[in-house]
Design an enzyme around this catalytic site. Structure first.
Site, short mmCIF file in Angstrom:
data_model
loop_
_atom_site.label_atom_id
_atom_site.label_comp_id
_atom_site.label_asym_id
_atom_site.label_seq_id
_atom_site.Cartn_x
_atom_site.Cartn_y
_atom_site.Cartn_z
N GLY A 120 0.80 -1.22 0.00
CA GLY A 120 0.00 0.00 0.00
C GLY A 120 0.83 1.27 0.00
O GLY A 120 0.34 2.34 0.31
N SER A 126 1.91 -4.42 -6.66
CA SER A 126 1.09 -5.31 -7.49
C SER A 126 1.74 -5.53 -8.85
O SER A 126 1.83 -6.66 -9.33
CB SER A 126 -0.34 -4.79 -7.62
OG SER A 126 -0.35 -3.51 -8.18
N GLU A 158 -4.23 -7.19 -14.22
CA GLU A 158 -4.72 -6.36 -13.10
C GLU A 158 -6.17 -5.92 -13.34
O GLU A 158 -6.95 -5.79 -12.40
CB GLU A 158 -3.79 -5.15 -12.90
CG GLU A 158 -4.22 -4.31 -11.72
CD GLU A 158 -3.09 -3.76 -10.87
OE1 GLU A 158 -1.93 -4.20 -11.02
OE2 GLU A 158 -3.38 -2.90 -10.04
N ASP A 170 2.70 1.38 -14.41
CA ASP A 170 3.42 0.56 -13.44
C ASP A 170 4.03 -0.68 -14.10
O ASP A 170 5.18 -1.03 -13.85
CB ASP A 170 2.47 0.10 -12.32
CG ASP A 170 1.83 1.27 -11.60
OD1 ASP A 170 2.17 2.42 -11.92
OD2 ASP A 170 0.99 1.03 -10.71
#
Ligand code: GLA
Length: 383
Positions: A120, A126, A158, A170
């Site tokens: 987080g 991720s 994702e 990302d």
């Protein structure tokens, strides 16, 4: 050998047979260009030296065995039962699912993974989880997919099981990162350029709020929807294809046709795309002071117009403005918690970090963490 990789290898040896291959998959920072990757904008990420380590080997069956060391959990699935799940399982299974959707010939494998990206934190753990596994599967089963194809595969992963309709930033930074460089990525054409990250006399410091407000992924998709709604209104008025063709005044002229939230999001996106283009020029001409100013402006927009900040992030940025040594600061990544990214004069880093730590702790009763960023290479195999 890095100790996390070593531990993953050891766990592998204790639980499975065969010799695993080891992979490192990095997290990322983003200097500027937030929430514009899914709006045909430009972003400026870099891969970092924190990430996820994988130990992987095919097992000659159709079973997928995972050990998630940081969660102290294990799980097994048959390839024919790959489906949406929860938590970390959703991410790894969604990656496997994308290979299956492409009808790639993959078999079962044993997998241990562990990392050092705080959860987080907005450094995209991720994408690191997705990228390391995708790269490893591609290698183990000799599938021959190139890095950009793998990044796009991870983005779809994702979107699919975790249902976060993210942009490409990302996953692109994770696959294409280059040590010592930032990437200027055109998210419309997926064309990129590398710039050496030379910040003479300055460093990039992340301050982790250590909060992550759980609304984050739902709110993310809502921001995306607002932009889509705004774009469809703007397209009816003007002959355009994307936000980058717009001027601020085009959005202002359409104000009456949009809800306030949609208007604010569109205004932010147009401003942020322009800011990122300016920032890229400033970075190439080594004008870090002016670059830093744009970071503060970006934060203002993310907080007030796009509404993806939170009181902890706003407070850290506000604190940063009080230090002469900090020439730029803003929230980084999706928002609602995670880190601020700060551009800080070398000699002022220690006093800034100490003061912010104390102040934040007094105010929120949470201990923040500070990291001096080091860039790194994209996902790769460890020798
Ligand atoms: C998350 C998403 C990215 C990007 C950022 C915000 O990290 O995964 O695609 O949209 O938020 O810039």
């Amino acid at each position: 050998m890095n100790t996390i990789a070593e531990n993953a290898r050891q766990q592998f040896a204790e639980n499975f047979s065969g010799t695993p291959r080891l992979f490192f998959s990095p997290g990322r920072i983003n200097l500027i260009g937030e929430h514009v990757d899914y709006n045909d904008g430009f972003v400026m990420p870099a891969a970092i030296n924190k990430g996820v380590y994988y130990a992987l080997a095919p097992n000659g069956t159709t079973t997928l065995n995972f050990i998630a060391m940081d969660f102290q959990e294990r799980a097994s699935f048959d390839l024919k039962d790959v489906a949406g799940s929860e938590g970390w399982k959703n991410y790894v299974l969604s990656v496997v699912n994308e290979f299956l959707l492409l009808k790639k010939n993959i078999g079962g494998f044993d997998c241990v993974f562990s990392g050092d990206i705080p959860r987080g934190s907005g450094m995209s753990s991720s994408a690191a989880v997705e990228g390391g596994l995708a790269y490893g599967i591609n290698e183990m089963f000799n599938l021959g997919l190139d890095r950009v194809t793998l990044a796009l595969l991870c983005q779809r992963a994702e979107h699919n099981f975790p249902n976060v309709k993210c942009g490409i930033m990302d996953q692109f930074a994770n696959m294409m990162g280059k040590n010592g460089h930032v990437i200027l990525l055109d998210c419309q054409s997926i064309k990129h350029q590398y710039f050496p990250l030379k910040l003479d006399g300055y460093k990039i410091v992340l301050i982790n709020t250590n909060v992550h407000h759980s609304l984050a992924s739902g709110e993310y998709n809502i921001r995306r929807q607002r932009c889509e709604e705004g774009m469809s209104i703007l397209k009816k008025r003007l002959s355009i294809h994307s936000f980058r063709e717009l001027k601020e005044s085009d959005v202002r002229d359409a104000r009456d046709e949009m809800s306030e939230k949609v208007f604010n999001c569109c205004l932010f996106v147009v401003q942020e795309i322009e800011r990122t283009q300016k920032a890229a020029i400033l970075l190439q001409s080594n004008d870090v002071q002016a670059f830093g100013k744009l970071m503060f402006e970006a934060h203002e927009g993310l907080s007030k117009l796009y509404e993806v900040s939170c009181k902890e992030l706003d407070h850290l940025v506000e604190m940063a403005t009080k230090f002469d040594a900090v020439i730029g600061a803003r929230m980084m990544g999706g928002g609602f918690g995670g880190c601020t990214i700060n551009l800080v004069k070398n000699e002022g880093i220690e006093s800034f970090v100490n003061a912010v730590t104390l102040d934040y702790q007094q105010k929120f009763h949470i201990i923040p963490e500070a990291y001096i960023v080091e860039t790194g290479d994209g996902t790769h195999e460890l020798s």
